[in-house]
Enzyme design. Structure first.
Site, short mmCIF file in Angstrom:
data_model
loop_
_atom_site.label_atom_id
_atom_site.label_comp_id
_atom_site.label_asym_id
_atom_site.label_seq_id
_atom_site.Cartn_x
_atom_site.Cartn_y
_atom_site.Cartn_z
N SER A 95 8.45 -8.08 -1.39
CA SER A 95 7.72 -7.84 -2.65
C SER A 95 6.56 -6.91 -2.34
CB SER A 95 7.20 -9.16 -3.23
OG SER A 95 8.27 -9.99 -3.59
N LYS A 170 9.48 -7.46 -10.23
CA LYS A 170 8.95 -8.58 -9.42
C LYS A 170 7.47 -8.78 -9.68
CE LYS A 170 8.62 -11.91 -6.51
NZ LYS A 170 8.97 -11.88 -5.10
N LYS A 238 -1.41 -11.36 -2.80
CA LYS A 238 -0.95 -9.99 -2.55
C LYS A 238 -0.20 -9.43 -3.75
CE LYS A 238 2.88 -9.54 -0.76
NZ LYS A 238 4.30 -9.40 -1.21
#
Length: 294
Positions: A95, A170, A238
């Site tokens: 990701s 995502k 993140k």
């Protein structure tokens, strides 16, 4: 049967690689400390660096923590691109940043490979049960080539669009997940503070409009106070950084996302960066001076 180089044998990568081995594919990986015994028993081979893995493979799959990690694996010294054979399929299931993904795809294409971004959702359970949701950014040809392998690891595979589109999807997923986890935590905290039986509250909510997989899985984690990952808070941080950086570039306000990020940061500040992301509950409990179920 494909010769697959699989780089990234973490919480998600280990079971995903296992499914590919069970399906009869040959796997190599980069030597990184003690190899998982289950994968070793299934015949995965360790090589010195990503270049050697690429030289031995027709397909490369990466699933590593962050954008710089993908860049290092692909383009660093001894990286994949140095051993890339013409026509090699490179599938990144990490990701990472959508814009960087587009740049990586261009570099791999220029080197003669076919790039696919295919980040996943479903957590450790989805990886173990081969039930992941996989969001794909690729050319039509890239998606056609990657799909049979993705179907071994996942249940819902969707071609979103061109390079970077999988990563964009995502990021959207992680926004929804973060805000839903926060909502579940707030609901259970409210019920507990008001004196209700939170287990029965969750049971009731699972039968109504508030029902969700997050209420089911993470609501149970919160009640049982099992905060071993799962999916670590620092990794969700993140992902939300990617969302907020993207929002700034799009001149877009994402106030709920920013709030969830602050709660994750509060957890990290109290030593919880490696808690499961259901641990966002602990930040809310600190604000309320109340522990769910107490």
């Amino acid at each position: 049967m494909s010769k697959i180089g699989f780089i990234g044998l973490g919480i998600m990568g280990r079971p995903m690689a296992g499914h590919l081995l069970d399906a009869g594919h040959q796997l190599t990986t980069v030597k990184r400390g003690k190899l998982d015994e289950t994968l070793a028993s299934k015949g995965i081979e360790e090589l010195d660096d990503p270049r050697a893995v690429a030289e031995a493979s027709d397909v490369i799959i990466t699933i590593v923590p962050d954008t710089p990690d993908v860049e290092q694996v692909l383009f660093g010294e001894g990286g994949v691109v140095e051993g890339l054979k013409p026509g090699t399929l490179v599938i990144d299931m990490s990701s990472i940043a959508p814009i960087a993904t587009q740049a990586f795809a261009e570099r791999i294409t220029d080197a003669g490979g076919e790039y696919v971004d295919a980040p996943v959702s479903g957590g450790e359970g989805g990886a173990i049960n081969a039930a992941l949701t996989i969001m794909v950014g690729a050319t039509e040809e890239g998606f056609k080539r990657a799909r049979p392998l993705l179907e071994i690891m996942g249940k819902t595979i969707t071609h979103i669009g061109g390079h970077g589109a999988g990563q964009t999807c995502k990021v959207a997923n992680q926004i929804v997940v973060a805000l839903t986890i926060e909502a579940v935590a707030e609901g259970l905290l409210f019920a507990s503070k008001a004196g209700a039986d939170v287990a029965k509250v969750r049971e009731s909510l699972l039968g109504g409009l508030a029902q969700s997989k997050i209420l089911d899985v993470h609501g149970e984690r919160m009640i049982q106070r099992t905060f071993d990952p799962g999916f670590k808070i620092r990794l969700h941080q993140k992902d939300l950084n990617l969302a907020l950086e993207g929002a700034r570039s799009l001149n877009l306000a994402l106030p709920g996302t920013a709030n969830a990020q602050q709660l994750f940061q509060a957890c990290a500040a109290h030593g919880g960066a490696d808690w499961d992301h259901a641990g966002i509950l602990r930040a809310l409990e600190a604000l309320a001076d109340h522990e769910v179920g107490s």
